[in-house]
Structures are given as structure tokens and as C-alpha cells.
Design a protein around this motif. Structure first.
Motif, PDB file in Angstrom:
ATOM      1  N   ALA A 284       0.796  -1.053   0.131  1.00 38.33           N
ATOM      2  CA  ALA A 284      -0.001   0.028  -0.061  1.00 38.33           C
ATOM      3  C   ALA A 284       1.084   1.174   0.103  1.00 38.33           C
ATOM      4  N   SER A 285       0.324   2.348  -0.676  1.00 39.70           N
ATOM      5  CA  SER A 285       1.250   3.522  -0.850  1.00 39.70           C
ATOM      6  C   SER A 285       0.290   4.722  -0.708  1.00 39.70           C
ATOM      7  N   PRO A 286      -0.070   5.106   0.896  1.00 45.18           N
ATOM      8  CA  PRO A 286      -0.801   6.109   1.118  1.00 45.18           C
ATOM      9  C   PRO A 286      -0.242   7.461   0.777  1.00 45.18           C
ATOM     10  N   ASP A 287       0.820   7.514   0.505  1.00 41.73           N
ATOM     11  CA  ASP A 287       1.489   8.919  -0.007  1.00 41.73           C
ATOM     12  C   ASP A 287       1.335   8.882  -1.326  1.00 41.73           C
ATOM     13  N   CYS A 288       0.882   8.129  -2.194  1.00 41.64           N
ATOM     14  CA  CYS A 288       1.187   8.439  -3.666  1.00 41.64           C
ATOM     15  C   CYS A 288       0.204   9.331  -4.102  1.00 41.64           C
ATOM     16  N   GLY A 289      -0.596   9.887  -3.223  1.00 43.53           N
ATOM     17  CA  GLY A 289      -1.720  11.043  -3.675  1.00 43.53           C
ATOM     18  C   GLY A 289      -1.180  12.359  -4.025  1.00 43.53           C
ATOM     19  N   ALA A 290       0.136  12.575  -3.414  1.00 38.05           N
ATOM     20  CA  ALA A 290       0.559  13.537  -3.523  1.00 38.05           C
ATOM     21  C   ALA A 290       1.046  13.847  -5.134  1.00 38.05           C
ATOM     22  N   GLN A 291       0.941  12.915  -5.814  1.00 38.55           N
ATOM     23  CA  GLN A 291       1.432  12.867  -7.073  1.00 38.55           C
ATOM     24  C   GLN A 291       0.322  13.235  -7.957  1.00 38.55           C
ATOM     25  N   LEU A 292      -0.985  12.793  -7.276  1.00 37.57           N
ATOM     26  CA  LEU A 292      -2.062  12.986  -8.025  1.00 37.57           C
ATOM     27  C   LEU A 292      -3.016  14.203  -7.774  1.00 37.57           C
ATOM     28  N   ARG A 293      -4.006  14.461  -8.605  1.00 35.31           N
ATOM     29  CA  ARG A 293      -4.626  15.697  -8.407  1.00 35.31           C
ATOM     30  C   ARG A 293      -6.117  15.531  -7.836  1.00 35.31           C
ATOM     31  N   SER A 294      -6.366  14.006  -7.537  1.00 36.46           N
ATOM     32  CA  SER A 294      -7.682  13.690  -7.175  1.00 36.46           C
ATOM     33  C   SER A 294      -7.230  12.398  -6.125  1.00 36.46           C
ATOM     34  N   PRO A 295      -8.161  12.086  -5.125  1.00 33.73           N
ATOM     35  CA  PRO A 295      -7.969  11.087  -4.326  1.00 33.73           C
ATOM     36  C   PRO A 295      -7.664   9.848  -5.077  1.00 33.73           C
ATOM     37  N   ALA A 296      -7.099   8.997  -4.521  1.00 36.48           N
ATOM     38  CA  ALA A 296      -6.851   7.472  -5.150  1.00 36.48           C
ATOM     39  C   ALA A 296      -6.307   6.764  -3.989  1.00 36.48           C
ATOM     40  N   PHE A 297      -6.627   5.068  -4.098  1.00 39.76           N
ATOM     41  CA  PHE A 297      -5.934   4.407  -3.216  1.00 39.76           C
ATOM     42  C   PHE A 297      -4.640   3.798  -4.207  1.00 39.76           C
ATOM     43  N   CYS A 298      -3.584   3.537  -3.523  1.00 42.46           N
ATOM     44  CA  CYS A 298      -2.386   3.300  -4.401  1.00 42.46           C
ATOM     45  C   CYS A 298      -1.761   2.450  -3.948  1.00 42.46           C
ATOM     46  N   VAL A 299      -0.924   1.575  -4.643  1.00 42.34           N
ATOM     47  CA  VAL A 299      -0.189   0.597  -4.252  1.00 42.34           C
ATOM     48  C   VAL A 299       1.149   0.719  -5.116  1.00 42.34           C
ATOM     49  N   THR A 300       2.366   0.278  -4.759  1.00 43.37           N
ATOM     50  CA  THR A 300       3.578   0.392  -5.191  1.00 43.37           C
ATOM     51  C   THR A 300       4.346  -0.891  -5.394  1.00 43.37           C
ATOM     52  N   ALA A 301       5.052  -0.685  -6.334  1.00 44.64           N
ATOM     53  CA  ALA A 301       6.015  -2.078  -6.667  1.00 44.64           C
ATOM     54  C   ALA A 301       7.196  -1.393  -7.597  1.00 44.64           C
ATOM     55  N   GLN A 302       8.122  -2.249  -7.742  1.00 42.08           N
ATOM     56  CA  GLN A 302       9.018  -1.845  -8.662  1.00 42.08           C
ATOM     57  C   GLN A 302       8.355  -1.663  -9.899  1.00 42.08           C
ATOM     58  N   LEU A 303       9.269  -0.581 -10.660  1.00 43.47           N
ATOM     59  CA  LEU A 303       8.602  -0.347 -12.066  1.00 43.47           C
ATOM     60  C   LEU A 303       8.554  -1.607 -12.906  1.00 43.47           C
ATOM     61  N   ASP A 304       9.635  -2.279 -12.824  1.00 44.14           N
ATOM     62  CA  ASP A 304       9.639  -3.501 -13.880  1.00 44.14           C
ATOM     63  C   ASP A 304       8.663  -4.418 -13.496  1.00 44.14           C
ATOM     64  N   GLN A 305       7.954  -4.360 -12.513  1.00 43.04           N
ATOM     65  CA  GLN A 305       6.929  -5.265 -11.885  1.00 43.04           C
ATOM     66  C   GLN A 305       5.504  -4.786 -12.158  1.00 43.04           C
ATOM     67  N   VAL A 306       5.174  -3.440 -12.512  1.00 43.07           N
ATOM     68  CA  VAL A 306       4.034  -2.835 -12.505  1.00 43.07           C
ATOM     69  C   VAL A 306       3.105  -3.513 -13.682  1.00 43.07           C
TER      70      VAL A 306
END
Length: 136
Positions: free
Chosen positions: A31-53
Motif C-alpha cells: 500500500a502507498s498512502p502517500d502516492c496521492g501527492a503525485q495525483l490531483r484527485s484522491p486514489a487508493f494506491c499501491v507501489t512495486a518496482q517499476l519493472d513489476q507494475v
């Protein structure tokens, strides 16, 4: 003539929806609760290595299809999903893939998947299928 360089794309936007709820965190994501800082609207986010996305996005699509969501539209980094409501109409959700473009796009850099609802009835205004027709 010198080639024209396009400006960097703006941060993705989900419109006026809300962060999707009930989205599981699939392996290898966290889970990545801070990814919303990169978005202009609320979202639930997850993170993984870029090569796994990419594989992670495919796993989410398979999970959502088990829950009755159908991919309806999208582009390279976004999928629009719809789910028919019991009393008519459809709910909508977006899944968007992105990364921090201010950092190098290395395989081990963090990539993100953001999930947000689409407000209203996303099927409104669409003609109902004819009797006996197979929905697409």
C-alpha cells in the motif's frame, strides 16, 4: 529543423471521483498512502518496482474480473472498468499506472497503480441491449 520536444505530461488526474475502497494489496505490491501527492484527485494506491507494475496491473485486472468488473476503455497507462448494478446502471473505476517522472525510470524505481471511482452512472445514456443480444 530542430525537433520539437513535447512538455512532460502533467500528473495523472482521476477527475471528481473518490479513492476506491476494498481494493486488495496483491503481491508484490505494498500500500502507498502517500502516492496521492503525485495525483490531483484522491486514489487508493499501491507501489512495486517499476519493472513489476505491468504484471501487477494484469493481476489486478484478473482479480477485478473475478469480482464482476469489466475493462471498458483505456490507454497505455489507464484502464476504465465498469460493473453492472443490480438495479440498473453501472459503477465505474479507473486504474492508472504511473511513476515519479522527476526520477530516473530504472527497473527498481517505484512504480504505482492508483485506483479511483468514477462518479455517477457510467452507463447512463447508453442504449440498452436488444432482447436476446449478447452484451459486449
Amino acid at each position: 529543423p530542430a525537433p520539437v520536444q513535447a512538455p512532460a505530461p502533467a500528473a495523472p488526474s482521476f477527475g471528481q471521483g473518490a479513492a476506491a475502497t476494498g481494493v486488495p494489496v496483491l503481491t508484490p505490491a505494498v500500500a502507498s498512502p502517500d502516492c496521492g501527492a503525485q495525483l490531483r484527485s484522491p486514489a487508493f494506491c499501491v507501489t512495486a518496482q517499476l519493472d513489476q507494475v505491468g504484471a501487477l496491473a494484469d493481476a489486478y485486472l484478473a482479480q477485478f474480473e473475478k469480482e464482476g468488473w469489466l475493462p471498458a476503455a483505456g490507454d497505455d497507462n489507464r484502464v476504465i472498468l465498469i460493473k453492472r448494478r443490480e438495479n440498473g446502471g453501472c459503477d465505474g473505476m479507473q486504474m492508472i499506472a504511473f511513476y515519479d517522472e522527476t526520477k530516473p525510470a530504472e527497473a527498481t524505481a517505484p512504480g504505482y497503480l492508483g485506483f479511483a471511482t468514477i462518479p455517477g452512472d457510467v452507463c447512463a445514456g447508453q442504449p440498452a441491449p436488444a432482447a436476446g443480444a449478447t452484451p459486449q
